[in-house]
Design a protein around this motif. Structure first.
Motif, PDB file in Angstrom:
ATOM      1  N   GLY A  71     -33.430 -34.139  -4.117  1.00  0.00           N
ATOM      2  CA  GLY A  71     -33.766 -33.390  -3.762  1.00  0.00           C
ATOM      3  C   GLY A  71     -33.703 -32.166  -5.204  1.00  0.00           C
ATOM      4  O   GLY A  71     -35.036 -32.077  -4.551  1.00  0.00           O
ATOM      5  N   ALA A  72     -34.001 -32.204  -5.918  1.00  0.00           N
ATOM      6  CA  ALA A  72     -33.755 -31.201  -7.611  1.00  0.00           C
ATOM      7  C   ALA A  72     -35.023 -31.330  -7.734  1.00  0.00           C
ATOM      8  O   ALA A  72     -35.962 -30.964  -8.096  1.00  0.00           O
ATOM      9  CB  ALA A  72     -33.077 -30.942  -8.339  1.00  0.00           C
ATOM     10  N   VAL A  73     -35.298 -33.294  -7.626  1.00  0.00           N
ATOM     11  CA  VAL A  73     -36.199 -33.040  -8.679  1.00  0.00           C
ATOM     12  C   VAL A  73     -37.608 -32.966  -7.772  1.00  0.00           C
ATOM     13  O   VAL A  73     -38.336 -32.649  -8.443  1.00  0.00           O
ATOM     14  CB  VAL A  73     -36.388 -34.797  -8.967  1.00  0.00           C
ATOM     15  N   ARG A  74     -37.838 -32.803  -6.532  1.00  0.00           N
ATOM     16  CA  ARG A  74     -38.244 -32.884  -5.611  1.00  0.00           C
ATOM     17  C   ARG A  74     -38.628 -31.339  -5.321  1.00  0.00           C
ATOM     18  O   ARG A  74     -39.438 -30.898  -4.538  1.00  0.00           O
ATOM     19  CB  ARG A  74     -37.895 -33.146  -4.680  1.00  0.00           C
ATOM     20  N   GLY A  75     -37.454 -30.337  -5.755  1.00  0.00           N
ATOM     21  CA  GLY A  75     -37.643 -29.420  -5.790  1.00  0.00           C
ATOM     22  C   GLY A  75     -36.583 -28.440  -4.195  1.00  0.00           C
ATOM     23  O   GLY A  75     -37.130 -27.632  -4.174  1.00  0.00           O
ATOM     24  N   ASP A  76     -36.659 -29.177  -4.001  1.00  0.00           N
ATOM     25  CA  ASP A  76     -35.620 -29.572  -2.564  1.00  0.00           C
ATOM     26  C   ASP A  76     -33.651 -29.061  -3.281  1.00  0.00           C
ATOM     27  O   ASP A  76     -32.970 -29.534  -3.617  1.00  0.00           O
ATOM     28  CB  ASP A  76     -35.535 -30.701  -1.568  1.00  0.00           C
ATOM     29  N   ARG A  82     -24.706 -19.004   2.764  1.00  0.00           N
ATOM     30  CA  ARG A  82     -24.856 -17.519   3.365  1.00  0.00           C
ATOM     31  C   ARG A  82     -26.270 -17.024   3.738  1.00  0.00           C
ATOM     32  O   ARG A  82     -25.645 -16.044   4.875  1.00  0.00           O
ATOM     33  CB  ARG A  82     -24.550 -16.400   1.597  1.00  0.00           C
ATOM     34  N   TYR A  83     -27.323 -17.962   3.553  1.00  0.00           N
ATOM     35  CA  TYR A  83     -28.172 -16.828   4.015  1.00  0.00           C
ATOM     36  C   TYR A  83     -28.664 -17.908   4.742  1.00  0.00           C
ATOM     37  O   TYR A  83     -29.634 -17.334   5.618  1.00  0.00           O
ATOM     38  CB  TYR A  83     -29.557 -16.753   3.157  1.00  0.00           C
ATOM     39  N   ASN A  84     -28.166 -18.698   5.012  1.00  0.00           N
ATOM     40  CA  ASN A  84     -28.759 -20.273   6.112  1.00  0.00           C
ATOM     41  C   ASN A  84     -30.711 -20.630   5.918  1.00  0.00           C
ATOM     42  O   ASN A  84     -31.205 -20.480   6.846  1.00  0.00           O
ATOM     43  CB  ASN A  84     -28.674 -19.643   7.488  1.00  0.00           C
ATOM     44  N   LEU A  85     -30.919 -20.421   4.912  1.00  0.00           N
ATOM     45  CA  LEU A  85     -32.591 -20.827   3.970  1.00  0.00           C
ATOM     46  C   LEU A  85     -31.970 -21.424   2.901  1.00  0.00           C
ATOM     47  O   LEU A  85     -31.022 -21.510   2.483  1.00  0.00           O
ATOM     48  CB  LEU A  85     -32.400 -18.854   4.354  1.00  0.00           C
ATOM     49  N   PRO A  86     -33.698 -22.267   2.811  1.00  0.00           N
ATOM     50  CA  PRO A  86     -33.158 -23.392   1.547  1.00  0.00           C
ATOM     51  C   PRO A  86     -33.714 -22.452   0.320  1.00  0.00           C
ATOM     52  O   PRO A  86     -33.679 -20.885   0.498  1.00  0.00           O
ATOM     53  CB  PRO A  86     -35.089 -23.721   1.684  1.00  0.00           C
ATOM     54  N   VAL A  87     -32.348 -22.603  -1.050  1.00  0.00           N
ATOM     55  CA  VAL A  87     -32.103 -22.228  -2.446  1.00  0.00           C
ATOM     56  C   VAL A  87     -33.419 -21.980  -2.880  1.00  0.00           C
ATOM     57  O   VAL A  87     -33.580 -20.976  -3.426  1.00  0.00           O
ATOM     58  CB  VAL A  87     -30.960 -23.236  -2.956  1.00  0.00           C
ATOM     59  N   SER A  88     -34.196 -23.253  -3.049  1.00  0.00           N
ATOM     60  CA  SER A  88     -35.791 -22.976  -3.882  1.00  0.00           C
ATOM     61  C   SER A  88     -36.187 -21.839  -2.798  1.00  0.00           C
ATOM     62  O   SER A  88     -36.636 -20.652  -3.647  1.00  0.00           O
ATOM     63  CB  SER A  88     -36.721 -24.327  -3.553  1.00  0.00           C
ATOM     64  N   LYS A  89     -36.318 -21.186  -2.062  1.00  0.00           N
ATOM     65  CA  LYS A  89     -36.751 -20.292  -1.471  1.00  0.00           C
ATOM     66  C   LYS A  89     -36.248 -19.279  -1.721  1.00  0.00           C
ATOM     67  O   LYS A  89     -37.256 -17.820  -2.341  1.00  0.00           O
ATOM     68  CB  LYS A  89     -37.488 -20.160   0.388  1.00  0.00           C
ATOM     69  N   LEU A  90     -34.783 -19.103  -1.623  1.00  0.00           N
ATOM     70  CA  LEU A  90     -34.073 -17.657  -1.567  1.00  0.00           C
ATOM     71  C   LEU A  90     -34.420 -17.677  -3.940  1.00  0.00           C
ATOM     72  O   LEU A  90     -34.844 -16.186  -4.125  1.00  0.00           O
ATOM     73  CB  LEU A  90     -33.445 -17.512  -1.805  1.00  0.00           C
ATOM     74  N   ILE A  91     -34.758 -18.553  -4.356  1.00  0.00           N
ATOM     75  CA  ILE A  91     -34.505 -18.469  -5.798  1.00  0.00           C
ATOM     76  C   ILE A  91     -36.105 -18.116  -6.453  1.00  0.00           C
ATOM     77  O   ILE A  91     -36.803 -17.164  -7.415  1.00  0.00           O
ATOM     78  CB  ILE A  91     -34.181 -19.706  -6.451  1.00  0.00           C
ATOM     79  N   GLY A  92     -36.512 -17.967  -5.527  1.00  0.00           N
ATOM     80  CA  GLY A  92     -38.049 -17.900  -5.985  1.00  0.00           C
ATOM     81  C   GLY A  92     -38.161 -16.796  -5.340  1.00  0.00           C
ATOM     82  O   GLY A  92     -39.344 -15.881  -6.299  1.00  0.00           O
ATOM     83  N   SER A  93     -37.990 -15.935  -4.514  1.00  0.00           N
ATOM     84  CA  SER A  93     -38.509 -14.743  -4.237  1.00  0.00           C
ATOM     85  C   SER A  93     -37.778 -13.898  -4.538  1.00  0.00           C
ATOM     86  O   SER A  93     -38.197 -12.876  -5.234  1.00  0.00           O
ATOM     87  CB  SER A  93     -37.566 -14.646  -2.099  1.00  0.00           C
ATOM     88  N   ARG A  94     -36.521 -14.013  -4.854  1.00  0.00           N
ATOM     89  CA  ARG A  94     -35.654 -13.021  -6.020  1.00  0.00           C
ATOM     90  C   ARG A  94     -36.546 -12.978  -7.528  1.00  0.00           C
ATOM     91  O   ARG A  94     -36.035 -11.888  -8.481  1.00  0.00           O
ATOM     92  CB  ARG A  94     -34.072 -13.736  -6.400  1.00  0.00           C
ATOM     93  N   LEU A  95     -36.528 -14.435  -8.269  1.00  0.00           N
ATOM     94  CA  LEU A  95     -37.279 -14.025  -9.527  1.00  0.00           C
ATOM     95  C   LEU A  95     -38.646 -13.183  -9.731  1.00  0.00           C
ATOM     96  O   LEU A  95     -39.212 -12.971 -10.651  1.00  0.00           O
ATOM     97  CB  LEU A  95     -37.759 -16.047  -9.676  1.00  0.00           C
ATOM     98  N   LEU A  96     -39.266 -13.418  -8.340  1.00  0.00           N
ATOM     99  CA  LEU A  96     -40.977 -12.696  -8.521  1.00  0.00           C
ATOM    100  C   LEU A  96     -40.066 -11.181  -9.013  1.00  0.00           C
ATOM    101  O   LEU A  96     -40.933 -10.415  -8.838  1.00  0.00           O
ATOM    102  CB  LEU A  96     -40.979 -12.862  -7.036  1.00  0.00           C
TER     103      LEU A  96
END
Length: 315
Positions: A71-76, A82-96
């Motif tokens: 999944g990590a290789v595919r970006g998943d 805790r948030y019930n959201l995709p980890v990649s989406k959470l990290i992307g929003s915080r990196l911004l």
């Protein structure tokens, strides 16, 4: 050059793969059942079993690792508990939020430290050199959280400047407020990073100025400015480039303290939340993201070395 870059890229990918093993293995070594830790000691066996099935903890470790790695290789990077959201989406929003703070801080630190380091080296042994060196030492030893609190007191409480002490709820939807909220965090980080870089630039310039080719350039009658900026500065930049590459990666980690002081919902605050909530998929994703930045920046530094130093072999 291409063969050298491909070889370094291959080594970087191997390093990143080893990082995934360490991240996954470290969480396996945590004592106790992760599902019980998340739900609490009063959780029923049915609830624990359901959470284990949801997280894939009922499968063998190797199967879980291969599933997570694929999944990590595919970006998943999985789903946050805790948030019930995709980890990649959470990290992307915080990196911004975190990346602009780190980038502005490092840019400002470079713009401040390079001229001051050169000035201290040219005036070595004078009161100018002593003043810059003492100021740099104070910037290094002062804790970031204390500097942040003092900046809040001076600029907001004392001077009453219209600077927000926390990041706006709307985030980047209100660019002016977001940029204003970054002023004090950037200044806090810049103080420590510029102090370290000033000492590095000063030491590098002093070392290069005593080399034979610099004395030869002076003997040819070249002006001190030409000797310094055309001949000395390029070679003196080599250790500074190394430090800058490492500093950017370290700032992502150090941002935890600054983001806590200023109430910024960046990657640092997200990592603290993930650890306190025992959100293992999110912890894995954050650590892997930081590892990817560190490996990528080290690769970039290796390639820049070849451009700055002709003695670096591409064979």
């Amino acid at each position: 050059m291409l063969a050298y870059a491909l070889r370094r890229l291959f080594l970087a990918l191997v390093t990143l793969w080893l990082a995934t093993l360490l991240v996954f293995g470290a969480l396996l070594l945590i004592p106790g059942n992760p599902a019980t830790t998340i739900l609490g000691i009063n959780a029923t066996p049915e609830a624990v079993a359901a959470l284990e099935a949801r997280l894939g903890l009922d499968k063998p470790p190797l199967e879980r690792y291969l599933h997570w790695l694929g999944g990590a290789v595919r970006g998943d990077l999985g789903q946050s508990i805790r948030y019930n959201l995709p980890v990649s989406k959470l990290i992307g929003s915080r990196l911004l939020i975190t990346l602009p703070i780190v980038a502005f801080s490092l840019l400002l630190a470079t713009l401040v430290s390079v001229p001051l380091g050169i000035l201290a080296a040219r005036r070595s042994g004078t009161w100018v050199d002593v003043g810059i060196s003492v100021g740099a030492l104070l910037g290094i030893v002062l804790p970031s959280f204390w500097v942040g609190l003092m900046l809040i007191y001076v600029f907001i409480v004392w001077l009453k400047l219209p600077l927000p002490s926390s990041f706006p709820i709307g985030g980047w939807r209100v660019p002016a407020q977001a940029l204003a909220a970054m002023v004090l965090p950037v200044l806090t980080i810049t103080l420590a990073r510029a102090s370290l870089l000033v000492r590095m630039v000063r030491g590098s310039i002093l070392e290069v100025l005593h080399q034979d080719y610099v004395r030869t350039a002076r003997a040819k009658g070249l002006s001190e400015r030409v000797v310094l900026y055309k001949h000395a500065l390029r070679n003196a930049a080599l250790p500074v480039v190394t430090v800058l590459g490492l500093e950017f990666a370290q700032l992502l980690i150090a941002a935890v303290i600054v983001e806590t002081v200023f109430g910024i919902p960046g990657l640092g605050a997200l990592s603290l939340t993930a650890i306190s909530a025992r959100d293992f998929p999110l912890v894995q994703g954050v650590v892997l993201t930081l590892a990817a930045f560190i490996v990528g920046l080290n690769l970039l530094v290796d390639l820049l070395y070849g451009l700055l130093d002709p003695r670096v072999s591409y064979q």
